[in-house]
Design a protein around this motif. Structure first.
Motif, PDB file in Angstrom:
ATOM      1  N   SER A 178       8.877  15.728  11.171  1.00  0.00           N
ATOM      2  CA  SER A 178       9.473  14.840  10.170  1.00  0.00           C
ATOM      3  C   SER A 178       9.410  15.410   8.765  1.00  0.00           C
ATOM      4  O   SER A 178      10.074  14.892   7.869  1.00  0.00           O
ATOM      5  N   LYS A 179       8.582  16.459   8.556  1.00  0.00           N
ATOM      6  CA  LYS A 179       8.319  16.958   7.202  1.00  0.00           C
ATOM      7  C   LYS A 179       7.632  15.867   6.401  1.00  0.00           C
ATOM      8  O   LYS A 179       7.420  14.755   6.890  1.00  0.00           O
ATOM      9  N   PRO A 180       7.229  16.153   5.149  1.00  0.00           N
ATOM     10  CA  PRO A 180       6.504  15.128   4.380  1.00  0.00           C
ATOM     11  C   PRO A 180       7.296  13.831   4.264  1.00  0.00           C
ATOM     12  O   PRO A 180       8.503  13.832   4.050  1.00  0.00           O
ATOM     13  N   ALA A 181       6.590  12.720   4.418  1.00  0.00           N
ATOM     14  CA  ALA A 181       7.214  11.402   4.356  1.00  0.00           C
ATOM     15  C   ALA A 181       6.457  10.526   3.365  1.00  0.00           C
ATOM     16  O   ALA A 181       5.238  10.653   3.203  1.00  0.00           O
ATOM     17  N   LEU A 182       7.183   9.663   2.715  1.00  0.00           N
ATOM     18  CA  LEU A 182       6.596   8.686   1.799  1.00  0.00           C
ATOM     19  C   LEU A 182       6.992   7.295   2.265  1.00  0.00           C
ATOM     20  O   LEU A 182       8.055   7.098   2.864  1.00  0.00           O
ATOM     21  N   GLY A 183       6.127   6.346   1.986  1.00  0.00           N
ATOM     22  CA  GLY A 183       6.453   4.995   2.397  1.00  0.00           C
ATOM     23  C   GLY A 183       5.492   3.994   1.802  1.00  0.00           C
ATOM     24  O   GLY A 183       4.714   4.291   0.894  1.00  0.00           O
ATOM     25  N   VAL A 184       5.546   2.804   2.343  1.00  0.00           N
ATOM     26  CA  VAL A 184       4.700   1.716   1.872  1.00  0.00           C
ATOM     27  C   VAL A 184       4.346   0.849   3.066  1.00  0.00           C
ATOM     28  O   VAL A 184       5.145   0.681   3.992  1.00  0.00           O
ATOM     29  N   ARG A 185       3.129   0.339   3.052  1.00  0.00           N
ATOM     30  CA  ARG A 185       2.714  -0.629   4.049  1.00  0.00           C
ATOM     31  C   ARG A 185       2.443  -1.957   3.349  1.00  0.00           C
ATOM     32  O   ARG A 185       1.993  -1.989   2.200  1.00  0.00           O
ATOM     33  N   TYR A 186       2.729  -3.023   4.056  1.00  0.00           N
ATOM     34  CA  TYR A 186       2.474  -4.366   3.537  1.00  0.00           C
ATOM     35  C   TYR A 186       1.442  -5.033   4.444  1.00  0.00           C
ATOM     36  O   TYR A 186       1.545  -4.964   5.673  1.00  0.00           O
ATOM     37  N   TRP A 187       0.454  -5.707   3.825  1.00  0.00           N
ATOM     38  CA  TRP A 187      -0.629  -6.277   4.613  1.00  0.00           C
ATOM     39  C   TRP A 187      -1.161  -7.527   3.936  1.00  0.00           C
ATOM     40  O   TRP A 187      -1.637  -7.479   2.807  1.00  0.00           O
ATOM     41  N   GLN A 188      -1.023  -8.649   4.627  1.00  0.00           N
ATOM     42  CA  GLN A 188      -1.542  -9.931   4.145  1.00  0.00           C
ATOM     43  C   GLN A 188      -2.309 -10.595   5.288  1.00  0.00           C
ATOM     44  O   GLN A 188      -1.729 -11.264   6.136  1.00  0.00           O
ATOM     45  N   PRO A 189      -3.633 -10.411   5.330  1.00  0.00           N
ATOM     46  CA  PRO A 189      -4.416 -11.039   6.401  1.00  0.00           C
ATOM     47  C   PRO A 189      -4.799 -12.474   6.051  1.00  0.00           C
ATOM     48  O   PRO A 189      -4.900 -12.852   4.875  1.00  0.00           O
ATOM     49  N   ASP A 190      -4.983 -13.273   7.084  1.00  0.00           N
ATOM     50  CA  ASP A 190      -5.547 -14.623   6.948  1.00  0.00           C
ATOM     51  C   ASP A 190      -4.803 -15.451   5.905  1.00  0.00           C
ATOM     52  O   ASP A 190      -5.391 -15.962   4.947  1.00  0.00           O
ATOM     53  N   LEU A 191      -3.505 -15.584   6.082  1.00  0.00           N
ATOM     54  CA  LEU A 191      -2.683 -16.319   5.118  1.00  0.00           C
ATOM     55  C   LEU A 191      -3.125 -17.773   5.028  1.00  0.00           C
ATOM     56  O   LEU A 191      -3.326 -18.445   6.045  1.00  0.00           O
ATOM     57  N   TYR A 194       0.844  -1.187   0.000  1.00  0.00           N
ATOM     58  CA  TYR A 194       0.000   0.000   0.000  1.00  0.00           C
ATOM     59  C   TYR A 194       0.885   1.245   0.000  1.00  0.00           C
ATOM     60  O   TYR A 194       1.298   1.718   1.061  1.00  0.00           O
ATOM     61  N   PRO A 195       1.217   1.811  -1.151  1.00  0.00           N
ATOM     62  CA  PRO A 195       1.997   3.063  -1.169  1.00  0.00           C
ATOM     63  C   PRO A 195       1.157   4.207  -0.606  1.00  0.00           C
ATOM     64  O   PRO A 195      -0.033   4.305  -0.897  1.00  0.00           O
ATOM     65  N   ARG A 196       1.793   5.057   0.173  1.00  0.00           N
ATOM     66  CA  ARG A 196       1.028   6.161   0.748  1.00  0.00           C
ATOM     67  C   ARG A 196       1.951   7.210   1.357  1.00  0.00           C
ATOM     68  O   ARG A 196       3.061   6.901   1.771  1.00  0.00           O
ATOM     69  N   PRO A 197       1.469   8.450   1.430  1.00  0.00           N
ATOM     70  CA  PRO A 197       2.181   9.469   2.203  1.00  0.00           C
ATOM     71  C   PRO A 197       1.892   9.255   3.679  1.00  0.00           C
ATOM     72  O   PRO A 197       0.973   8.520   4.054  1.00  0.00           O
ATOM     73  N   GLY A 198       2.656   9.897   4.528  1.00  0.00           N
ATOM     74  CA  GLY A 198       2.422   9.732   5.953  1.00  0.00           C
ATOM     75  C   GLY A 198       3.260  10.681   6.763  1.00  0.00           C
ATOM     76  O   GLY A 198       3.995  11.510   6.229  1.00  0.00           O
ATOM     77  N   ALA A 199       3.123  10.577   8.077  1.00  0.00           N
ATOM     78  CA  ALA A 199       3.918  11.371   9.010  1.00  0.00           C
ATOM     79  C   ALA A 199       4.575  10.413   9.981  1.00  0.00           C
ATOM     80  O   ALA A 199       3.922   9.555  10.571  1.00  0.00           O
ATOM     81  N   ILE A 200       5.878  10.519  10.136  1.00  0.00           N
ATOM     82  CA  ILE A 200       6.614   9.637  11.040  1.00  0.00           C
ATOM     83  C   ILE A 200       6.559  10.160  12.461  1.00  0.00           C
ATOM     84  O   ILE A 200       6.464   9.401  13.412  1.00  0.00           O
ATOM     85  N   GLY A 229       3.593  -4.903   7.685  1.00  0.00           N
ATOM     86  CA  GLY A 229       4.869  -4.213   7.764  1.00  0.00           C
ATOM     87  C   GLY A 229       4.764  -2.803   7.239  1.00  0.00           C
ATOM     88  O   GLY A 229       3.811  -2.449   6.534  1.00  0.00           O
ATOM     89  N   SER A 230       5.738  -1.961   7.588  1.00  0.00           N
ATOM     90  CA  SER A 230       5.771  -0.569   7.142  1.00  0.00           C
ATOM     91  C   SER A 230       7.207  -0.137   6.911  1.00  0.00           C
ATOM     92  O   SER A 230       8.128  -0.643   7.570  1.00  0.00           O
ATOM     93  N   ALA A 231       7.371   0.815   6.003  1.00  0.00           N
ATOM     94  CA  ALA A 231       8.663   1.464   5.796  1.00  0.00           C
ATOM     95  C   ALA A 231       8.384   2.887   5.327  1.00  0.00           C
ATOM     96  O   ALA A 231       7.750   3.076   4.287  1.00  0.00           O
ATOM     97  N   PHE A 232       8.840   3.883   6.096  1.00  0.00           N
ATOM     98  CA  PHE A 232       8.600   5.288   5.765  1.00  0.00           C
ATOM     99  C   PHE A 232       9.899   6.079   5.910  1.00  0.00           C
ATOM    100  O   PHE A 232      10.697   5.827   6.825  1.00  0.00           O
ATOM    101  N   PHE A 233      10.079   7.046   5.011  1.00  0.00           N
ATOM    102  CA  PHE A 233      11.252   7.914   5.017  1.00  0.00           C
ATOM    103  C   PHE A 233      10.793   9.352   4.782  1.00  0.00           C
ATOM    104  O   PHE A 233       9.862   9.593   3.999  1.00  0.00           O
ATOM    105  N   SER A 234      11.469  10.312   5.426  1.00  0.00           N
ATOM    106  CA  SER A 234      11.124  11.715   5.229  1.00  0.00           C
ATOM    107  C   SER A 234      12.318  12.477   4.654  1.00  0.00           C
ATOM    108  O   SER A 234      13.433  11.951   4.578  1.00  0.00           O
TER     109      SER A 234
END
Length: 435
Positions: free
Chosen positions: A89-102, A79-85, A111-116
């Motif tokens: 932090s100033k504007p941040a971009l990142g991605v979230r990973y989500w797999q329910p009920d494997l 899930y690519p998305r903007p966000g706030a760390i 999971g998440s990974a964000f950088f500003s």
């Protein structure tokens, strides 16, 4: 006239059939009344509720916040998305990973990974029975860590049990520090770098939709350093280890906490009546040296009272936090709770007040001028005290203000507020609710 002759015609046919003048089948031919009766019966059997068209369904889904936001659209679980760390932090971009009920099981992975732009970063991984509703992306792993976060994790619609492990790491390069206690000054603003990593297990039990017990425990590694703001002094330029406990030492902590959430709000994201109470007890133990062990007790209570109609609501909140260090021990400055910012004392900057003890009181008058628009007047008061100071609420820092919010049936989309205090006038734009 034809209708009045129908019974006589039917009787005549029956008499003629009995005398053998007409076939018996003719006497049994259905009348027009019989035909209409049969049509009505057939229509009754086919009755069904009206079906909304595509446009009507779309508008209803938007109104009730049932349509996924753009940020919920995913690419193979990412899930690519903007966000706030974090604040600053100033504007941040990142991605979230989500797999329910494997594999059709109850096991989830997130999971998440964000950088500003100013070198803030945040990573986390969660695995296990993660709290979620349907396929909605769950909160980040740090949600629920503080008592104020518990209100953001509504128990409505969640399963009875959660149990998952989490690992996260973050770096904040420009955290503001004004000093500790009620006597801190806005002129003493400095910044520091905070880098930490956490390894923890989290569990929850919900005996009912309105009652949740939480537990978490883990290990925390911390590191502080000079701030990288460039506009303000670094913390080590203005403070020493007495003014900022833990500045010269970087202990690692083992911690454990237990929480209780009692949630009687009608709609947690957009309450119009009801109340909520969250209680947390946490224990921090310094595993490196015998200097920073302490216990924290937290309470967050909220009430929502209709004023003559559901469209007018008086929202009240009281939050209290108290850190109790062991004899001869201290609480690191970067772990102490703070007041100020877009959720607490909005007329003051984030982290404006920091100490071992904290009290916050908030009141809002909310008027839904239209289903999607809410006007707000608010007042706030708060105080912090160091562990060695007398606990006195007679000298509160206060602010007041007004705002406008855009809402759906279930949550706040955005809020624009102006807050006034004796130190500043602040304009706030946030994509979340105040409390």
């Amino acid at each position: 006239m034809r209708a009045s002759l129908a019974p006589w015609s039917s009787s005549a046919l029956v008499l003629a059939a009995s005398l053998g003048l007409v076939p018996a089948a003719a006497a049994q031919a259905p009348t027009r009344a019989d035909q209409w009766r049969a049509l009505r019966e057939e229509k009754r059997r086919r009755l069904a509720p009206p079906r909304a068209g595509w446009l009507e369904r779309t508008l209803l889904q938007i109104e009730k916040a049932e349509r996924p936001a753009i940020t919920e659209i995913n690419l193979f679980g990412f899930y690519p998305r903007p966000g706030a760390i974090g604040w600053g932090s100033k504007p941040a971009l990142g991605v979230r990973y989500w797999q329910p009920d494997l594999g059709s099981s109850a096991f989830d992975v997130a999971g998440s990974a964000f950088f500003s732009l100013n070198e803030y970063y945040y990573f986390d991984v969660q695995a296990g029975l993660i709290p979620h509703i349907g396929r909605r992306v769950p909160p980040r792993s740090n949600k629920g860590e503080d008592v104020s976060d518990l209100a953001e994790i509504s128990s409505y619609g969640l399963p009875r049990f959660d149990l998952y492990g989490a690992v996260r790491a973050r770096q904040l390069t420009e955290v503001d520090f004004y000093g500790l206690g009620a006597g801190s000054s806005p002129e003493s603003l400095a910044t520091f770098l905070l880098r930490d990593s956490v390894y923890e297990a989290v569990g929850a039990f919900r005996p009912s939709p309105r009652v949740t017990f939480f537990g978490r425990g883990g290990y925390m590694k911390t590191e502080t350093g000079p701030g990288r703001s460039g506009r303000f002094p670094s913390i080590d330029d203005l403070f020493d280890d007495d003014g900022a406990p833990g500045l010269l030492e970087e202990p690692d902590f083992a911690y454990a906490s237990g929480s209780l959430l009692l949630d009687g709000r009608d709609r947690p994201g957009n309450p119009h009546r009801g109340a909520m109470l969250a209680l947390t007890a946490r224990r921090f133990d310094d595993v490196d040296r015998d200097d920073f062990a302490f216990t924290r007790l937290e309470m967050d209570a909220r009430a929502f009272l209709p004023v003559f109609s559901p469209q007018r609501v008086l929202a009240l909140r009281a939050q209290v936090t108290a850190d109790d260090p062991d004899d001869g021990h201290r609480v690191p400055f970067y772990l102490q709770e703070t007041l100020g910012g877009s959720h607490t004392l909005r007329g003051y900057p984030s982290f404006r007040f920091r100490a071992e003890r904290l009290a916050l009181f908030q009141a809002e008058y909310r008027w839904e001028a239209a289903p999607a628009v809410e006007l707000v007047l608010f007042w706030e008061g708060g105080a912090v005290r160091r562990a060695d100071e007398d606990w006195d609420l007679g000298d509160l820092a206060t602010d007041w203000g007004a705002g406008l919010r855009l809402k759906t049936y279930q949550d706040v989309i955005a809020r624009f507020e102006v807050a006034w205090s004796d130190e500043a006038t602040r304009v706030i734009l946030r994509l979340n609710r105040s409390f």
